[in-house]
Design a protein around this motif. Sequence first.
Motif, mmCIF file in Angstrom:
data_model
loop_
_atom_site.group_PDB
_atom_site.id
_atom_site.type_symbol
_atom_site.label_atom_id
_atom_site.label_comp_id
_atom_site.label_asym_id
_atom_site.label_seq_id
_atom_site.Cartn_x
_atom_site.Cartn_y
_atom_site.Cartn_z
ATOM 1 N N THR A 117 44.827 27.713 33.502
ATOM 2 C CA THR A 117 45.749 28.034 34.595
ATOM 3 C C THR A 117 46.886 28.859 34.001
ATOM 4 N N PRO A 118 47.448 29.780 34.771
ATOM 5 C CA PRO A 118 48.524 30.629 34.221
ATOM 6 C C PRO A 118 49.703 29.803 33.723
ATOM 7 N N PHE A 119 50.270 30.222 32.594
ATOM 8 C CA PHE A 119 51.367 29.474 31.992
ATOM 9 C C PHE A 119 52.532 30.378 31.594
ATOM 10 N N ASP A 120 52.348 31.721 31.636
ATOM 11 C CA ASP A 120 53.438 32.635 31.324
ATOM 12 C C ASP A 120 53.158 33.978 32.004
ATOM 13 N N LEU A 121 53.992 34.971 31.735
ATOM 14 C CA LEU A 121 53.866 36.268 32.394
ATOM 15 C C LEU A 121 52.496 36.899 32.177
ATOM 16 N N PHE A 122 52.014 36.900 30.930
ATOM 17 C CA PHE A 122 50.778 37.613 30.629
ATOM 18 C C PHE A 122 49.536 36.882 31.134
ATOM 19 N N SER A 123 49.580 35.540 31.162
ATOM 20 C CA SER A 123 48.438 34.815 31.733
ATOM 21 C C SER A 123 48.389 35.010 33.251
ATOM 22 N N LYS A 124 49.549 35.103 33.894
ATOM 23 C CA LYS A 124 49.593 35.422 35.326
ATOM 24 C C LYS A 124 49.043 36.826 35.561
ATOM 25 N N LEU A 125 49.385 37.738 34.654
ATOM 26 C CA LEU A 125 48.897 39.117 34.762
ATOM 27 C C LEU A 125 47.373 39.165 34.682
ATOM 28 N N VAL A 126 46.791 38.436 33.723
ATOM 29 C CA VAL A 126 45.335 38.435 33.577
ATOM 30 C C VAL A 126 44.676 37.873 34.831
ATOM 31 N N LYS A 127 45.263 36.821 35.389
ATOM 32 C CA LYS A 127 44.694 36.237 36.612
ATOM 33 C C LYS A 127 44.692 37.253 37.754
ATOM 34 N N GLU A 128 45.814 37.943 37.926
ATOM 35 C CA GLU A 128 45.914 38.941 38.985
ATOM 36 C C GLU A 128 45.002 40.136 38.691
ATOM 37 N N TRP A 129 44.945 40.520 37.436
ATOM 38 C CA TRP A 129 44.115 41.642 36.987
ATOM 39 C C TRP A 129 42.645 41.378 37.315
ATOM 40 N N GLU A 130 42.150 40.207 36.910
ATOM 41 C CA GLU A 130 40.741 39.878 37.146
ATOM 42 C C GLU A 130 40.463 39.673 38.634
ATOM 43 N N ALA A 131 41.440 39.106 39.361
ATOM 44 C CA ALA A 131 41.253 38.903 40.798
ATOM 45 C C ALA A 131 41.153 40.240 41.529
ATOM 46 N N SER A 132 41.861 41.261 41.028
ATOM 47 C CA SER A 132 41.852 42.569 41.686
ATOM 48 C C SER A 132 40.492 43.263 41.565
ATOM 49 N N ALA A 133 39.627 42.773 40.676
ATOM 50 C CA ALA A 133 38.301 43.381 40.477
ATOM 51 C C ALA A 133 37.238 42.760 41.373
ATOM 52 N N LEU A 134 37.553 41.643 42.015
ATOM 53 C CA LEU A 134 36.529 40.917 42.773
ATOM 54 C C LEU A 134 36.009 41.734 43.958
ATOM 55 N N LEU A 135 34.704 41.704 44.134
ATOM 56 C CA LEU A 135 34.056 42.406 45.246
ATOM 57 C C LEU A 135 33.758 41.431 46.381
ATOM 58 N N PRO A 136 33.693 41.910 47.614
ATOM 59 C CA PRO A 136 33.273 41.041 48.720
ATOM 60 C C PRO A 136 31.861 40.510 48.471
ATOM 61 N N ASP A 137 31.561 39.350 49.020
ATOM 62 C CA ASP A 137 30.257 38.724 48.806
ATOM 63 C C ASP A 137 29.101 39.655 49.173
ATOM 64 N N SER A 138 29.291 40.429 50.243
ATOM 65 C CA SER A 138 28.205 41.311 50.688
ATOM 66 C C SER A 138 27.864 42.357 49.635
ATOM 67 N N VAL A 139 28.857 42.797 48.867
ATOM 68 C CA VAL A 139 28.628 43.795 47.809
ATOM 69 C C VAL A 139 28.179 43.107 46.529
ATOM 70 N N ALA A 140 28.717 41.901 46.283
ATOM 71 C CA ALA A 140 28.367 41.162 45.070
ATOM 72 C C ALA A 140 26.898 40.751 45.041
ATOM 73 N N LYS A 141 26.221 40.797 46.197
ATOM 74 C CA LYS A 141 24.783 40.543 46.222
ATOM 75 C C LYS A 141 24.001 41.706 45.623
ATOM 76 N N ILE A 142 24.646 42.880 45.579
ATOM 77 C CA ILE A 142 24.007 44.100 45.067
ATOM 78 C C ILE A 142 24.515 44.429 43.670
ATOM 79 N N THR A 143 25.813 44.221 43.459
ATOM 80 C CA THR A 143 26.486 44.649 42.234
ATOM 81 C C THR A 143 26.815 43.456 41.338
ATOM 82 N N LYS A 144 26.290 43.464 40.127
ATOM 83 C CA LYS A 144 26.635 42.432 39.143
ATOM 84 C C LYS A 144 28.063 42.656 38.669
#
Length: 292
Positions: A117-144
């Motif tokens: 779980t995020p504990f400082d500025l950079f861990s919060k950044l990584v969480k937001e960074w990785e979350a920004s890459a998530l694709l909708p389920d309909s696309v994630a069925k096609i794209t790994k």
Amino acid sequence: MAMRVLVGGGSGFVGRELTRLLQAKGHEVTVISRQPGPGRITWDELETRGLPLCEGAVNLAGESLMNPLRCRIDTTKTLAQAIAASPNPPHSWVLVSGLACYKPSLTAQYTEDSEWTPFDLFSKLVKEWEASALLPDSVAKITKQVVIRSGIVLGRGGAMKQMMLPFLLGLGGTLGSGSQPFPWIHVSDLAGIIAHSLEHRVDTPSPSPPQVLNGVAPALNTNYEFTKELGRILRRPTVFPVPGFVLNVLMGSERAAILTEGQKVIPKRTLESGFQYKYTDLTSALKEIVGN
């Protein structure tokens, strides 16, 4: 089978290595850059014209945590949105993020399965960074979806440029205590993990969380071991440690913590994926980089 691969941040240190590797394998690479040019599109063009036809997409933009914070999130979001809006999304989408999600510790060992779980500025950044890459389920069925959490990248450029100068001047030394873990990877191996992720497609991608791979060498080293080995290969003394408070003043405490604190990170899933490392130990990696 040859692929068309779109690489955000492809003109950077890791991007150039990845482009060389993919082209050597017979793949076609288009770089997303701020500047137009041959074999490139700009970020503005990506937003206005949409995703060009490609089988793989990678984002390396903002690969260094020392770069402006918003850059990596904004470019990742732009590329993910273009993939989601495409009538022909790629079969693989790879984000390279960082290890700051793992809390620094002298004893804890982290694999891709470790909860955090995020504990400082950079861990919060990584969480937001990785979350920004998530694709909708309909696309994630096609794209790994793949996230590679990269350690400190060693090569003829990047962070090594800054680290080398004091050593060449005979002023090299440990950062802080030197006992902190030093999770590293040779740039050739990081490019190799990305290519491996792009090339190994799955027939039925699941719309589940992305596959996470730790982009680190399997060796567990400390900053002291890195410092002594680099000094030995360069035949330079390593007797001038840089106190933590000096780095805090020069870089700010949170950025300095990236260098003065570290994590023991194990590439469990990376090894299980069948990826073969070229550089599994510091000696072979540093000799390739500075041995000549």
